[in-house]
Design an enzyme around this catalytic site. Structure first.
Site, mmCIF file in Angstrom:
data_model
loop_
_atom_site.group_PDB
_atom_site.id
_atom_site.type_symbol
_atom_site.label_atom_id
_atom_site.label_comp_id
_atom_site.label_asym_id
_atom_site.label_seq_id
_atom_site.Cartn_x
_atom_site.Cartn_y
_atom_site.Cartn_z
ATOM 1 N N SER A 67 -2.099 13.624 0.741
ATOM 2 C CA SER A 67 -1.505 13.975 -0.543
ATOM 3 C C SER A 67 -2.502 13.788 -1.672
ATOM 4 O O SER A 67 -3.340 12.865 -1.639
ATOM 5 C CB SER A 67 -0.290 13.087 -0.799
ATOM 6 N N TYR B 263 3.407 4.574 -1.948
ATOM 7 C CA TYR B 263 3.297 5.802 -1.150
ATOM 8 C C TYR B 263 1.860 6.305 -1.137
ATOM 9 O O TYR B 263 1.284 6.585 -0.076
ATOM 10 C CB TYR B 263 4.231 6.892 -1.693
ATOM 11 N N LYS C 289 -1.029 6.587 2.040
ATOM 12 C CA LYS C 289 -1.782 7.789 2.404
ATOM 13 C C LYS C 289 -3.291 7.517 2.377
ATOM 14 O O LYS C 289 -4.026 7.945 3.272
ATOM 15 C CB LYS C 289 -1.431 8.947 1.465
#
Length: 335
Positions: A124, A148, A152
């Site tokens: 991402s 989050y 990643k």
């Protein structure tokens, strides 16, 4: 090629399955359906007139994952499985680290057991954090601002280290910007659980009457119309990028991070106007205060994707909105 796909029943996964099966690849999907539906896989079969293997299990179940990978003996893996809500990651960070980081470690171990050395990873643009400059290129500092994004970035690091330790290992880390839209058939599309976290599915639910209005968080940014500007990428273009990444992983060893976007920003108001053209009626909106952490603009540098993967986005905002409306109007309650 035999391709093992974690999280293949999800939004991006299901669209990539259509492209994989249409290209003649043999596929095994590994999914626990926590953010997806087996109905998506049934529709993929209908759209492609092809079958695929399915294993229902959790990527955190190391034994089940290793059994599935070794039994299928893939030539390559596409890794979508993971949790992806920024807000939720602040509330339950350990769940995100367990799923996104430990789950990735489990997968790489299973690949070792099966002798598989090629992986395409669903990453991402969130890994970049606040923009030091625009557009974001792959050399931009990595400084995610939420759990989050940190999961990643950590998973990227784990994969990169695995590649260095694996003779002939190959990995492409695809840093998505903002995937939107749906398959042209209207049979598969984005099906968020509960209140959508992202703009396009919320707009779609307002358009179909599931929600009363859309809140626009701030109209005083330094952009063309004062609203936030983002790089939206059609999910079908994104699916094509996975096939291009897969082909590169077969050709070359090493680990490469690649942005996947259009290289162009679309403001909130521009997206709403495009969706109104697609659905044929106006949408109720209200201007509210900015959200903490939102930035004025974010868009990708896409030169590396073109040079390394020989891939470019083809579909614009009107195609994104038209396909989203085709999906939402045909499936007003989702799957």
């Amino acid at each position: 090629m035999k391709v093992f796909v974690t999280g293949g029943a999800g939004y991006i996964g299901s669209h990539t399955l259509v492209q994989l099966l249409s290209a003649g690849h043999e596929v095994c999907v590994f999914d626990n359906y926590c953010n997806s539906s087996p109905i998506a896989l049934a529709r993929v079969r209908q759209l492609t007139n092809r079958d695929l293997a399915v294993v229902e299990a959790d990527i955190c179940d190391d034994d089940a994952l290793t059994r599935a990978v070794t039994a299928f003996a893939p030539d390559a893996v596409i890794h979508f499985a993971g949790l992806k809500a920024v807000g939720e990651s602040n509330d339950v960070p350990l769940l995100y680290y367990r799923t996104n980081v430990s789950g990735t470690m489990n997968l790489l171990g299973a690949m070792d057991a099966a002798g598989c050395r090629r992986i395409v990873f669903s990453s991402s643009a969130t890994v970049y954090g606040e923009a030091h400059y625009l557009p974001f290129d792959e050399d931009h500092p990595i400084a995610p601002t939420n759990p989050y994004g940190r999961t990643k970035a950590m998973a990227e690091g784990v994969i990169s280290d695995w590649v260095r330790a694996t003779p002939g290992g190959s990995a492409i880390l695809l840093r998505y910007f903002n995937p939107v839209g749906a398959h042209e058939s209207g049979r598969i599309g984005e099906n968020p659980q509960g209140i959508p976290n992202n703009l396009m599915p919320f707009v779609a639910q307002v358009a179909v009457g599931r929600r009363d209005k859309l809140s626009i968080f701030g109209d005083d940014y330094e952009t063309r119309d004062g609203t936030g500007e983002r790089d939206y990428i059609h999910v079908v273009d994104l699916a094509d990028a996975h096939l291009a990444a897969l082909e590169h992983a077969v050709r070359a060893a090493g680990c490469e991070a690649v942005n996947i976007g259009t290289g162009r920003g679309i403001t909130v108001k521009e997206l709403i106007a495009a969706y109104e053209r697609a659905c044929g009626h106006s949408l109720a909106t209200e201007i509210v205060a900015r959200r903490a952490g939102d930035v004025a603009s974010s868009y990708a540098a896409t030169t590396k994707a073109a040079d390394l993967l020989r891939w470019n986005a083809k579909l614009g905002i009107d195609a994104m909105c038209a396909s989203s409306w085709q999906w939402q109007s045909n499936n007003p309650e989702g799957f």
